[in-house]
Design an enzyme around this catalytic site. Structure first.
Site, PDB file in Angstrom:
ATOM      1  N   LYS A  39       0.113 -34.122  21.002  1.00  0.00           N
ATOM      2  CA  LYS A  39      -1.249 -33.828  20.528  1.00  0.00           C
ATOM      3  C   LYS A  39      -1.217 -33.020  19.232  1.00  0.00           C
ATOM      4  O   LYS A  39      -1.917 -33.330  18.275  1.00  0.00           O
ATOM      5  CB  LYS A  39      -2.030 -33.035  21.597  1.00  0.00           C
ATOM      6  CG  LYS A  39      -2.252 -33.797  22.889  1.00  0.00           C
ATOM      7  CD  LYS A  39      -3.065 -32.987  23.872  1.00  0.00           C
ATOM      8  CE  LYS A  39      -2.375 -31.725  24.343  1.00  0.00           C
ATOM      9  NZ  LYS A  39      -1.105 -31.959  25.066  1.00  0.00           N
ATOM     10  N   THR A  40      -0.408 -31.985  19.234  1.00  0.00           N
ATOM     11  CA  THR A  40      -0.340 -31.151  18.035  1.00  0.00           C
ATOM     12  C   THR A  40       0.254 -31.956  16.888  1.00  0.00           C
ATOM     13  O   THR A  40      -0.185 -31.852  15.743  1.00  0.00           O
ATOM     14  CB  THR A  40       0.500 -29.884  18.329  1.00  0.00           C
ATOM     15  OG1 THR A  40      -0.118 -29.192  19.425  1.00  0.00           O
ATOM     16  CG2 THR A  40       0.558 -28.964  17.134  1.00  0.00           C
ATOM     17  N   ASP A 229      -7.061 -27.710  17.811  1.00  0.00           N
ATOM     18  CA  ASP A 229      -5.974 -27.836  18.795  1.00  0.00           C
ATOM     19  C   ASP A 229      -6.340 -27.009  20.033  1.00  0.00           C
ATOM     20  O   ASP A 229      -7.156 -26.085  19.943  1.00  0.00           O
ATOM     21  CB  ASP A 229      -4.665 -27.313  18.183  1.00  0.00           C
ATOM     22  CG  ASP A 229      -3.424 -27.846  18.916  1.00  0.00           C
ATOM     23  OD1 ASP A 229      -3.585 -28.597  19.913  1.00  0.00           O
ATOM     24  OD2 ASP A 229      -2.293 -27.516  18.494  1.00  0.00           O
ATOM     25  N   GLU A 230      -5.752 -27.314  21.163  1.00  0.00           N
ATOM     26  CA  GLU A 230      -5.965 -26.542  22.411  1.00  0.00           C
ATOM     27  C   GLU A 230      -7.452 -26.414  22.739  1.00  0.00           C
ATOM     28  O   GLU A 230      -7.931 -25.338  23.103  1.00  0.00           O
ATOM     29  CB  GLU A 230      -5.336 -25.135  22.283  1.00  0.00           C
ATOM     30  CG  GLU A 230      -3.870 -25.134  21.883  1.00  0.00           C
ATOM     31  CD  GLU A 230      -2.915 -25.389  23.036  1.00  0.00           C
ATOM     32  OE1 GLU A 230      -3.374 -25.621  24.174  1.00  0.00           O
ATOM     33  OE2 GLU A 230      -1.687 -25.405  22.789  1.00  0.00           O
ATOM     34  N   GLN A 260      -4.031 -27.577  31.083  1.00  0.00           N
ATOM     35  CA  GLN A 260      -3.462 -26.388  30.442  1.00  0.00           C
ATOM     36  C   GLN A 260      -4.531 -25.361  30.092  1.00  0.00           C
ATOM     37  O   GLN A 260      -4.317 -24.492  29.254  1.00  0.00           O
ATOM     38  CB  GLN A 260      -2.703 -26.788  29.183  1.00  0.00           C
ATOM     39  CG  GLN A 260      -1.466 -27.608  29.499  1.00  0.00           C
ATOM     40  CD  GLN A 260      -0.635 -27.862  28.243  1.00  0.00           C
ATOM     41  OE1 GLN A 260      -0.040 -26.966  27.672  1.00  0.00           O
ATOM     42  NE2 GLN A 260      -0.619 -29.112  27.812  1.00  0.00           N
ATOM     43  N   ARG A 607       7.128 -26.119  28.980  1.00  0.00           N
ATOM     44  CA  ARG A 607       7.658 -25.604  27.703  1.00  0.00           C
ATOM     45  C   ARG A 607       9.117 -26.020  27.537  1.00  0.00           C
ATOM     46  O   ARG A 607       9.663 -25.941  26.448  1.00  0.00           O
ATOM     47  CB  ARG A 607       7.587 -24.059  27.638  1.00  0.00           C
ATOM     48  CG  ARG A 607       6.209 -23.432  27.679  1.00  0.00           C
ATOM     49  CD  ARG A 607       5.245 -24.029  26.712  1.00  0.00           C
ATOM     50  NE  ARG A 607       4.445 -25.073  27.365  1.00  0.00           N
ATOM     51  CZ  ARG A 607       3.799 -26.029  26.706  1.00  0.00           C
ATOM     52  NH1 ARG A 607       3.868 -26.103  25.402  1.00  0.00           N
ATOM     53  NH2 ARG A 607       3.099 -26.945  27.346  1.00  0.00           N
TER      54      ARG A 607
END
Ligand code: ATP
Ligand code: MG
Length: 755
Positions: A39-40, A229-230, A260, A607
């Site tokens: 996504k990023t 983002d996020e 998330q 992560r």
């Protein structure tokens, strides 16, 4: 602008779904996908693509990242993709940073000067304490910290005091919380300051105010593309802000993952991502399923855990990187043995050729870090602590920052009050009260009040001398801002103010470390273009402090701070009931809290690229007392096939999914936060005393804003010098011939007429 690259070579490394999200630059787009699906990367590539296809100049793109560090990385990547395009002037940063930048341009529209200070949570609580104490609220019963939280939640929802009805305000402080909020906002304005929540709240007010609709229109013209983002962790205020800005071009692209969402406790609304399609009609929704980050086992473990949540959209994730190594699960006796075990594993990884940069320890609560720090120091392994304003929260650093703040912004009363008697200048509480009384009486800043009073005989000569030296020092330092490099200026201030000398004379064992910290800070300032830029950075995020300057170092970070990051090797210690999931989260919000904790576990596991090590202990020491711990239910939710349990003291059998409520006692708090001792509740002592003694009456008079007119020959009484006659008037300063035959210069706010 950069020459157009026809091939858009950087698109080649994307899969089809990612590519479609990058190329759909017009209209609303939502990328809703699991961890590590790129996504990023999509956002970064999209930014490059927009610039490269000449759809916009850098200044016409608004991009929101979760941390300043992420913003920096994104800038660097885009620039590299486009052959070194300069990154100055980009609107790329966190909500806080972007709003601070905007608000500096329009501050006067909300009654601030453009050089307003941004106060941190510590100052916020200090200020609230003063105001609440002045309003006779029992701080033991109604802690200022809780008031700060309530106000913050209101700000997260973009609610100004006038938008909250008394019945919705709740019964905190016997229903006076709304008044506190109002007073707090007024006070912030008076001292030309904002808290974090205000940055966005003020901008929203400006955007919505019909009187300045040109401001929003201007931003609509400017920002042709918006990216976030996020997005799952935006709160209502951030969402409203985005929606207002997106009314312009409607070219908004948000990426996120409902699994998330981990900031519900701070006001984030996962609902924002779920209703995107409704809010932005005709939105293109892109789902990404291939995970490029983690091995099959890691993905399987993360998926199994998150599957226990009821409230989720549910997604498929797959990886073609092979299963890789199983996750290691280890039970240990106590925190020290856990730290030793992690240390050994890190050394093993080093022997296998892993760099320290590819190793991270992700903790649930800040207090867990200490034992790892100590172990790593003992082993001589470099590490850095990320996530949280710890460094800048140290008292000496905050003092130095206060000096810098007063230097740039003399109206910053909180900062000035903090250091007015640091080092000791013989300025006691009574003097500070008196100074504040005059400031209030004359409607001026504390600094100005000091300058005024230094020209009068109100203060004892020694105090006056000390204060007048201090103010002239500040004036001198202020003049140096334009001349001297800001880090040198800071070093000068610490030296000339006597602050360094105070620490050098201090026999306490911490004093040497404090001086070191100040040196570190001065050295770190070089990275910033100006003193203001440095102070803004500090006020905003304070994220990345490195211990030492090691370029290869293990990362210590909280799970919350680790969002969006990735490491080959990830340690996940402290998986015990009460610590993780945090008892507090479960107590406060029940199932909702538990599910948020589980999403945090999902964030933690995902992560890891190659290896994950999960550990728990039987005995956890917290704030000096021992707690019997049982393994986290999340340990029990890991799939057997993906996990290797290192047996130790029979813990393999204890992997259980029961939850024993005896796991009390863990803070597992979301944030730390120290409070400063200096200052106290000045406002309380400034309350007018109901007493007819002349010295007290003068005090009461000081609370009036514009004092009465005075004339020569008028009889007056002064709070400490008694009665006399005015013989000369110089603005607020009056020369009075007192009945004892002495002539003194005093401030008008300290006398009352007795004619
Ligand atoms: P998170 O949800 O954790 O924020 P994300 O969806 O933002 O994750 P990224 O960080 O963008 O994922 O990507 C994860 C990793 O996968 C990165 O190392 C990235 O470079 C890599 N990656 C993403 N897409 C591809 C691709 N198409 N080919 C190869 N690698 C990719
Ligand atoms: Mg990401």
């Amino acid at each position: 602008m950069h020459a157009q690259t026809q091939s858009h070579h950087y698109l080649d490394s994307l899969n089809n779904a990612q590519r479609s999200a990058v190329e759909a630059i017009n209209g609303p787009v939502l990328v809703l996908a699991g961890a590590g699906t790129g996504k990023t990367r999509v956002l970064t590539t999209r930014l490059a693509y927009i610039l490269d296809s000449n759809a916009a100049f850098p200044g016409q793109i608004l991009a929101v990242t979760f941390t300043n560090k992420a913003a920096q990385e994104m800038k660097e990547r885009v620039s590299a993709m486009l052959g070194g395009l300069p990154v100055d002037g980009w609107w790329l940063g966190t909500f806080h940073a972007l709003n601070a930048r905007m608000l500096r341009r329009h501050a006067e529209l909300v009654g601030l000067n453009s050089n307003f200070s941004i106060i941190d949570p510590d100052d916020q609580i200090r200020l609230l304490k003063q105001l609440m104490d002045a309003a006779n609220i029992d701080l033991k019963k109604w802690p200022a910290k809780v008031a700060a939280q309530i106000i913050e939640r209101w700000k997260d929802q973009a609610l100004t005091p006038s938008q909250i009805s008394a019945s919705d305000a709740g019964d905190f402080a016997d229903g006076r919380i709304l008044d506190i909020y109002k007073t707090y906002q007024n006070r912030l304005r008076e001292i030309n300051a904002c808290d974090f929540g205000d940055l966005i709240l003020h901008m929203i007010s400006i955007f919505k105010d019909a009187a300045n609709n040109d401001v929003l229109a201007e931003y609509h013209r400017q920002f042709r593309y918006i990216m976030v983002d996020e997005y799952q962790d935006t709160n209502i205020a951030q969402y409203l802000w985005l929606r207002l800005l997106a009314q312009g071009s409607a070219n908004i692209c948000c990426v996120g993952d409902d699994d998330q969402s981990i900031y519900g406790w701070r006001g984030a609304e996962v609902g924002n991502i779920l209703k995107f399609e409704k809010d932005f009609v005709g939105a293109k929704i892109v789902r990404l399923e291939q995970n490029y980050r983690s091995t099959g086992h890691i993905l399987a473990a993360a998926s199994a855990v998150i599957n226990h949540n009821e409230n989720r959209l549910g997604k498929t994730l797959w990886s073609d990187g092979g299963d890789g190594e199983k996750l290691v699960v280890k039970g240990l006796w106590d925190g020290d043995s856990e730290a030793r075990w992690v240390g050994e594993k890190i050394e093993e990884l080093q022997h296998k050729g892993q760099t320290l940069n590819q190793i991270a320890i992700l903790v649930r609560a800040g207090f867990q870090m200490r034992s790892f720090e100590e172990r790593l120091i003992a082993l001589g392994i470099h590490y850095r602590v990320i996530g949280g304003p710890r460094f800048y929260e140290r008292a000496e650093i905050r003092d130095a920052l206060a000096y810098l703040r007063v230097t740039t912004q003399p109206n910053d009363d909180l900062a000035f009050e903090r250091i007015i008697n640091l080092p000791k200048r013989g300025i006691g509480k009574a003097t500070i009260e008196m100074l504040y009384a005059h400031a209030r009486g004359a409607g001026i800043s504390l600094f100005q009040a000091v300058c005024d009073m230094c020209e009068s005989d109100e203060l004892r000569p020694k105090v006056r001398e000390a204060l007048s030296q201090l103010t002239s020092q500040f004036i001198g330092w202020r003049e140096q801002i334009a001349i001297m490099p800001h880090n040198e200026l800071c070093a000068c201030i610490l030296e000339e103010s006597g602050y360094n000398a105070m620490l050098k004379a201090d026999k306490a064992p911490e004093a040497a470390g404090r001086l070191e910290n100040l040196k570190e800070m001065v050295a770190g300032m070089e990275e910033y273009d100006s003193l203001e830029a440095f102070l803004e950075h500090v006020a905003l995020v304070l994220e990345n402090r490195e211990k030492g300057n090691a370029s290869d170092a293990v990362t210590l970070i909280t799970l919350h701070g680790a969002k969006g990051l990735e490491y080959d090797n990830v340690f996940l210690p402290g998986w015990e009931e009460g610590l993780f999931p945090s008892q507090r989260a479960m107590d406060e919000t029940g199932l909702k809290g538990l599910e948020e904790e589980r999403r945090l576990a999902y964030v933690g596991i995902t992560r890891a690229r190659k290896r994950a090590f999960i550990s728990f202990v039987a005995n956890r020491q917290m704030y000096g007392s021992w707690v019997n711990a049982i393994p986290s239910r999340f340990v029990g939710e890991l799939p057997d096939g993906a996990v290797l349990t290192e047996s130790d003291m029979g813990f393999a059998e204890r992997r259980s999914s029961h939850w024993d409520s005896s796991g009390h006692g863990y803070g597992g708090g979301h944030s730390g936060g120290q409070t400063s001792n200096f200052g106290g509740n000045i406002y309380a002592r400034r309350r007018p005393a109901h007493n007819s003694h002349p010295t007290q009456r003068g005090f009461a008079a000081a609370n009036k804003v514009a004092g009465p007119e005075y004339r020569r020959g008028q009889r007056v009484v002064h709070r400490s010098f008694g009665e006399g006659e005015i013989i000369y008037i110089d603005g607020q300063k009056l020369d009075i011939l007192f009945d004892d035959g002495q002539t003194k210069r005093v401030m008008a706010s300290f006398i009352e007429s007795i004619d």
